[in-house]
Design an enzyme around this catalytic site. Structure first.
Site, PDB file in Angstrom:
ATOM      1  N   GLU A  84       8.374  -3.141   8.099  1.00 18.46           N
ATOM      2  CA  GLU A  84       8.404  -4.622   8.083  1.00 18.46           C
ATOM      3  C   GLU A  84       9.317  -5.156   6.984  1.00 18.46           C
ATOM      4  O   GLU A  84       9.613  -6.348   6.948  1.00 18.46           O
ATOM      5  CB  GLU A  84       6.975  -5.164   7.935  1.00 18.46           C
ATOM      6  CG  GLU A  84       6.408  -5.193   6.527  1.00 18.46           C
ATOM      7  CD  GLU A  84       5.962  -3.838   5.987  1.00 18.46           C
ATOM      8  OE1 GLU A  84       6.254  -2.795   6.622  1.00 18.46           O
ATOM      9  OE2 GLU A  84       5.338  -3.805   4.902  1.00 18.46           O
ATOM     10  N   CYS A 107       1.878   2.363   5.093  1.00 21.86           N
ATOM     11  CA  CYS A 107       1.633   2.591   3.670  1.00 21.86           C
ATOM     12  C   CYS A 107       0.124   2.669   3.408  1.00 21.86           C
ATOM     13  O   CYS A 107      -0.512   3.627   3.798  1.00 21.86           O
ATOM     14  CB  CYS A 107       2.323   1.514   2.827  1.00 21.86           C
ATOM     15  SG  CYS A 107       2.445   1.962   1.092  1.00 21.86           S
ATOM     16  N   HIS A 125       8.059   1.315   4.791  1.00 25.13           N
ATOM     17  CA  HIS A 125       7.706  -0.039   5.233  1.00 25.13           C
ATOM     18  C   HIS A 125       8.705  -0.568   6.266  1.00 25.13           C
ATOM     19  O   HIS A 125       9.705  -1.185   5.890  1.00 25.13           O
ATOM     20  CB  HIS A 125       7.693  -0.986   4.034  1.00 25.13           C
ATOM     21  CG  HIS A 125       6.510  -0.836   3.153  1.00 25.13           C
ATOM     22  ND1 HIS A 125       5.331  -1.510   3.366  1.00 25.13           N
ATOM     23  CD2 HIS A 125       6.315  -0.087   2.047  1.00 25.13           C
ATOM     24  CE1 HIS A 125       4.454  -1.187   2.426  1.00 25.13           C
ATOM     25  NE2 HIS A 125       5.026  -0.322   1.610  1.00 25.13           N
TER      26      HIS A 125
END
Lengths: 949, 257
Positions: B222, B96, B220
């Site tokens: 994660e 990002c 994302h």
């Protein structure tokens, strides 16, 4: 030399800003059409030649792939030729301009001799000239914080502010007449009552001297409604009955009587704290930022969220914020533009501004915004309400704080400027059509990154034991923060040490400024060097402002000269008690005339399209609701991620399955009819939203936020007293403790002698614990063939309902909670969800059963057939469909689980109401009559259309 | 084999560092989070790591354009140590805002003759969070080893990948550097909103450099390392592992751990 660097979209790139402006103008009903070209840019000052500015542009300020630029030196400003009208908009001098600060720092890093930078937006406008001033005032610029220039830029340098020449200012008050005192109070925006000002006069008479300006400001801020909550903590004469300290007798009192062992710190600190697990506590606070948001929606909401994030940061020794909430009350965004009173912004502009303000602060802080609500009611036209909340996580044992004599008073974070002067006293008065001009200084501007940097430092410093106490600078700035921290001891402050954004602030302005992103710490002297080094390593400014002393006095100095010296005892306990009268006359009961009709499909579609019920996806998607990777039940749920979840669930501790459900309840329409009943229902709504996803009803903590009109009017205060009593009774019955709260009074607007007050508005925010989030359920229908069960009793309670609203009907009974049965229903449902017996669960609120069924179907992409058997034949179909009786849920249950589920609800109201189908239609029948028959696509369109912005 | 060491670089405004470090640990790496000041103060510190991560957030407030200021700071100080790091086979992951930094710093696309690239404002004109379906293209990057579709959330306002030169995208694609694309429900590359959330030409969601070892993406990973992260887990159950975890695991495996 001053340069204007203008940056435009490159050929072929969209001019998003220009389009947005033209669309906003059209939406606000400004006569058009408008064609708007928008440029961003910078004003850059310093001994710079053209090649240097070119370098600045190409190295950092312009994105060459998608942008082009042009530059003009100050001597070329006049020479700009344009066929359209050119409007420049830039922040007023002294207004925080974070992007300019970043540009200045980076350009200096590049070795350019830049002295000052300001951002500027330039618009080329074509449209009806007569409406240009309205375009500028309503769309292009906000006069509270920005200046607009039509035509060539008229300045040759950027204002620097002028330097301050010290003079100790005394304000003569001794021996003044009542009229003179009130005049001094009004002109100084002190907002003392006469009794208060007389108490101040007596205090200084005994000292044998006049007060300084700074001392008066300190007293005004500390004694303001905003900071001392003097109405609700004062004496109320309520229809012949005396109430001393309403809050203590109702909200706090109820919590105390429960004697729960999982409460850690309630009504004591910046946020209420409860135990979460073996290692952590959690805290929660919700604040309002109503008056600033009325004037500057973006800035008001931005700093509203920024401010409430600092509450957990300043709770105990500092909590880590793990999620945010936001609730907005505005006038219907389709209000005609020409019906607005003077000085009032259009609700559509307000809503867009406050959403953007919350978005930009929350997203930048990296805190997921997971829960919210929207209420549309005409009475919020001049007084929109903006509630922002933050939940924090704090290691156990760190929820208390202390201050010792000799501790240094250390300020960290943002610099002090003129922003937000008089915010505390401003929030404590009514708005008028002139508020915008006289109180512009009360608007603060936020810089989320500064606060994020402060947060990074605070958590490290906490874990290294570098301070003993911490609080935030909110309303009242240093005055409030230091005054409160040192209340039991005393404090000596050297105001000249505070780092300033620009020159020219007087000692008083430094003391009461509400500049954002500042925290005050009590630091043991031996830890100061380590704290300073830590702050330096993170680029956070830290300043030693003085020390806490064992004198019982608040002593303020400016370059060694005493400019204020007050006894802490007088400051905190010297305010004469406020005595107010309150009265309550119940609304005359009036039956609601029920229509004789067969089909209610249109009624349902109309309710789905109301502002309170309609899809909030446009808002929710602008918030990062998943940052920190802890959101395990999202605000939007279902097969297409677009259904309205009842509560979001976060995992506070990575690696643990113990969760927190966050929800809220609010319903001013019921408040207008019966504030006591409303209070019970909104507590019920907040609790049932939590329970609907799987929270343990015996581990739910709640917060109150009362927003009322002018409580100096007895009937306004009377309705608040009734609401507080409702809170007490239902909280006790449910065993659901209040842990913190806040009130915002004076939400009224006066224009040409006419007053517009908000409806009685009580927001209840809830934080419920879930032992294992893998048991959570969502509200979207899961599988065709499952049964739908309705839990809870449906009564003829259509008073203040959404159905009555869309039908234009008045009267009827407002919903009331059944304090005996409700907690039993919550526990039974918790048990059913924990055992995995429930496939989906949705609470019934605005629009009743019909809306709940429709939402479950459209979220799951599955149809349903519902019906009422003979046992319901005595009830009117409108009640069955749309009554808003509390403590009700629809459960989706697999056929083979129904018997076990029913056994858990033994003796409680539960009944089958329908089945899930794979035909995409919602069909509801009553005996032989079809009440509702609609395809899901029509329901979804009605529900999504209003906020498809 | 010792665990590979992953550095998570944190700047003012970075806000996804904790969950990114958590994801690395879950995938079997050792993760350390350093403030930019520490890295700039001792650039050779990078030598003890095999993975450099630039996590999401709003570095320096995204003032002057997303990722711009951090890119500029990294470029001026870390140029040499970073080249050394890459030359010895180190992996770089930008998520990002970290992807924005890599692009603004010129590390991505990183091929000669392509001209400038940028990540600019979404066509919608504002920040948006939503889950997206993505099609990886395996081959070049060690972060992506198969073409199984994955689901990850996006949360950004400036994610539209734009190249200055007209034919640059075609050249990037033929070089195999466009390794992650937005797709619709049926798995086709998505050119329209909302499946393509920002209007990126070519549905570019993630890119690698010509070596494959520098990888940046707007979504994302994660935020999808646990099945509970998926928005529809109450419908589909909890037996599938989070898609994002694979990206971290692949990197750890590529380093031989």
């Amino acid at each position: 030399m001053l340069w204007h660097l203008q940056i435009d979209p490159a050929p072929g790139q969209l001019d998003l800003a220009g389009r947005r402006i033209a669309a906003d103008a059209a939406e606000l009903g400004l006569p058009g059409p408008w064609t708007v070209g928008a440029s961003r840019g910078f004003l850059i000052e310093g001994p710079l030649d053209r090649p240097s500015v070119t370098r600045a542009a190409e190295a950092v300020l312009v994105d060459p792939v998608v942008e082009t630029y042009s530059m003009r030196g100050v001597d070329e400003f006049q020479a700009v030729a344009s066929s359209s009208t050119v409007v420049h908009v830039l922040p007023k001098p002294g207004v925080t301009d974070p992007e300019a600060e970043s540009a200045l720092a980076l350009l200096r890093d590049l070795g350019l001799a830049v002295e000052n930078v300001r951002t500027i937006r330039t618009y080329r406008v074509e449209g009806p000239e007569a409406s240009l001033p309205r375009l500028i005032g309503r769309v292009l610029a906000n006069d509270a914080v920005e200046q607009a220039v039509v035509g060539p830029l008229p300045f040759d340098r950027l204002g620097q502010g002028t330097s301050y020449r010290f003079a100790r200012v005394e304000v003569p008050i001794l021996g003044k007449s009542d009229a003179e005192l009130l005049d001094i109070s009004r002109k100084g925006q002190l907002h003392f009552s006469l009794a208060e000002f007389r108490a101040v006069e007596r205090y200084f008479e005994e000292l044998g001297r006049e007060p300084t300006d700074c001392e008066l400001e300190t007293l005004a801020q500390t004694w303001s409604e905003h900071c001392s909550h003097k109405t609700l903590r004062g004496r109320i004469e309520f229809d012949g009955r005396a109430i001393d300290n309403l809050l203590k007798q109702t909200i706090f009192g109820a919590t105390q009587r429960m004697g729960l062992d999982w409460l850690v710190s309630v009504f004591a600190d910046n946020a209420g704290v409860v135990r979460f697990d073996e290692d952590y506590d959690v805290c929660f606070k919700v604040e309002t930022h109503n008056h600033p948001s009325a004037i500057d929606p973006y800035g008001g909401a931005n700093t509203g969220l920024g401010g409430v994030i600092r509450d957990p940061m300043g709770t105990g020794l500092g909590a880590k914020p793990i999620c945010n909430t936001d609730v907005f009350c505005v006038a219907p965004p389709d209000t005609p533009a020409d019906s607005l009173p003077a000085g009032v912004l259009h609700p559509r502009r307000i809503l867009k501004g406050i959403v953007a303000g919350v978005r930009d602060y929350g997203n930048r802080m990296g805190i997921p915004t997971v829960n919210g609500a929207l209420v549309g009611h005409p009475a919020y036209l001049a007084n929109p309400l903006v509630f922002c909340g933050t939940v924090g996580l704090i290691p156990r044992g760190m929820s208390t704080k202390s201050v010792e004599p000799g501790d240094r008073i250390v300020a960290i974070g943002g610099r002090t400027g003129r922003d937000g002067i008089h915010g505390a006293t401003f929030s404590s008065v009514e708005l008028t059509s002139e508020s915008e001009s006289i109180s512009g200084g009360a608007v603060q501007i936020g810089n989320a990154i500064t606060e994020k940097m402060v947060l990074d430092v605070v958590l490290q410093a906490r874990d290294r034991g570098l301070f003993r106490s911490i609080t935030d600078c909110g309303a009242g700035g240093f005055s409030s923060a230091v005054g409160e921290m040192g209340a039991e001891l005393g404090a000596e402050v050297d105001l000249d040490r505070a780092p300033l954004k620009y020159e020219g602030l007087s000692y008083t302005e430094i003391w009461i400024s509400e500049a954002q992103e500042r925290m005050v710490l009590a630091v043991p002297p031996e830890k100061w060097a380590e704290l300073r080094a830590l702050c330096e390593s993170e680029g956070v400014e830290a300043t030693d402002l003085g020390r806490f002393v064992d004198t019982g006095r608040l002593t303020l100095k400016y370059h060694g000269e005493v400019v204020g010296d007050l006894s802490m005892h007088f400051l905190h306990d010297g305010r004469p008690a406020v005595i107010r009268k309150a009265t309550f006359t119940p609304v005359e009961p009036k039956p609601l005339e029920l229509p004789n009709q067969a089909d209610y499909t249109k009624d349902l579609l109309d309710i789905l399209g109301t502002w309170d019920v309609c899809s909030k996806e446009w808002i929710v998607r602008q918030y990062d609701h998943e940052v920190q990777a802890r959101t395990v039940v999202k605000p939007l749920v279902g097969v297409l991620d677009d259904g309205p979840g009842d509560a979001s669930v976060v995992l506070p501790v990575a690696g643990s399955m113990r969760g927190l459900a966050i929800s809220c309840g609010i319903n001013p329409r019921h408040g207008l009819i019966d504030p006591y009943a409303m209070a019970g229902c909104v507590i019920d709504e907040a609790v049932r939203n939590c329970v609907a996803v799987g929270a343990d009803p015996d581990r739910i903590a709640i917060l109150d936020n009362f927003c009322w009109g002018n409580t100096e009017r007895p009937e306004t205060l009377g309705s608040l007293v009734r609401a507080a009593e409702g809170c007490r009774d239902v909280a006790l019955a449910y065993g659901t403790p209040f842990i913190s709260g806040k009130d915002s009074l004076y939400n009224e607007y006066t224009h040409e002698g006419k007053s517009l007050a908000i409806p009685p508005t009580l927001l209840i925010s809830a934080m419920g614990q879930i032992p294992d989030v893998r048991k959570c359920v969502t509200m979207d229908l899961k599988e065709a063939g499952n049964l739908l069960l309705l839990v809870g009793e449906t009564r003829d309670e259509l008073g203040g309902s959404h159905w009555a609203m869309v039908r234009g009907l008045e009267g009827g009974d407002v919903p009331r909670v059944d304090p005996e049965t409700a907690p039993r229903i919550f526990r039974a449902l918790y048990s059913a969800i924990s055992r995995g017996l429930v496939r989906s669960c949705h609470d019934l609120s605005e629009g009743g059963l019909a809306v709940a069924l429709a939402e479950m179907a459209l979220a799951g992409g599955l149809g349903l057939e519902a019906g009422f058997g003979l046992d319901h034949s005595s009830s009117h179909p409108a009640s069955l469909l749309f009554s808003e009786s509390p403590t009700r849920f629809v459960l989706e249950v697999r056929p083979d689980a129904v018997a076990e589920l029913r056994s858990l609800f033994e003796g409680l109201p539960i009944g089958e109401v329908g089945t899930v189908t794979d035909t995409p239609r919602l069909v509801v029948r009553h005996s032989e009559t079809t009440l509702i028959d609609a395809p899901l696509s029509a329901l979804k369109e009605a529900w999504q259309a209003p906020l498809r912005w | 084999m010792p665990k590979p060491r992953a550095l998570v670089l944190r700047a003012p405004g970075t806000n996804c560092d904790e969950e990114t470090a958590f994801a690395w640990r879950l995938a079997g790496a050792e993760a350390e989070t350093w403030h930019i000041g520490r890295v700039l103060g001792s650039p050779d510190g990078l030598d003890s790591f095999q993975i450099l991560t630039l996590p999401g957030g709003f570095s320096y407030g995204d003032d002057l354009g997303s990722g711009k200021i951090l890119a500029s700071r990294l470029g001026t100080v870390l140029g040499d140590p970073l080249r050394r790091f890459l030359d010895r086979g180190g992996l770089v992951l930008g998520i990002c805002n970290g992807f924005q930094v890599l692009v603004k710093a010129g590390l991505l696309p990183g091929a000669a003759g392509l001209g400038h690239a940028t990540l600019t404002f979404n066509d919608s004109g504002h920040f948006e969070s939503r889950w997206s379906r993505l099609i990886p293209t395996p081959g070049l990057s060690p972060f992506l080893l198969d073409d199984e579709p994955i689901e990850l959330p996006v949360a950004h306002g400036e994610g539209k990948f734009v190249l200055a030169e007209d034919d640059a995208l075609a050249r990037l694609e033929s070089a195999g550097q466009v390794v992650l694309r937005y797709a619709d429900e049926s798995g086709r590359v998505a050119s329209t909103y909302p499946a393509n959330p920002n209007g990126s030409p070519g549905a570019v969601a993630g890119l690698c450099d010509p070596t494959g070892r520098v990888f940046g993406l707007m979504p994302h990973p994660e935020r999808h390392v646990d099945p509970l992260h998926h928005p529809r887990w109450t419908r589909r159950g909890l037996d599938r592992e989070g898609d994002g975890l694979r990206i971290f695991r692949n990197a750890v495996r590529a380093l031989g751990a």
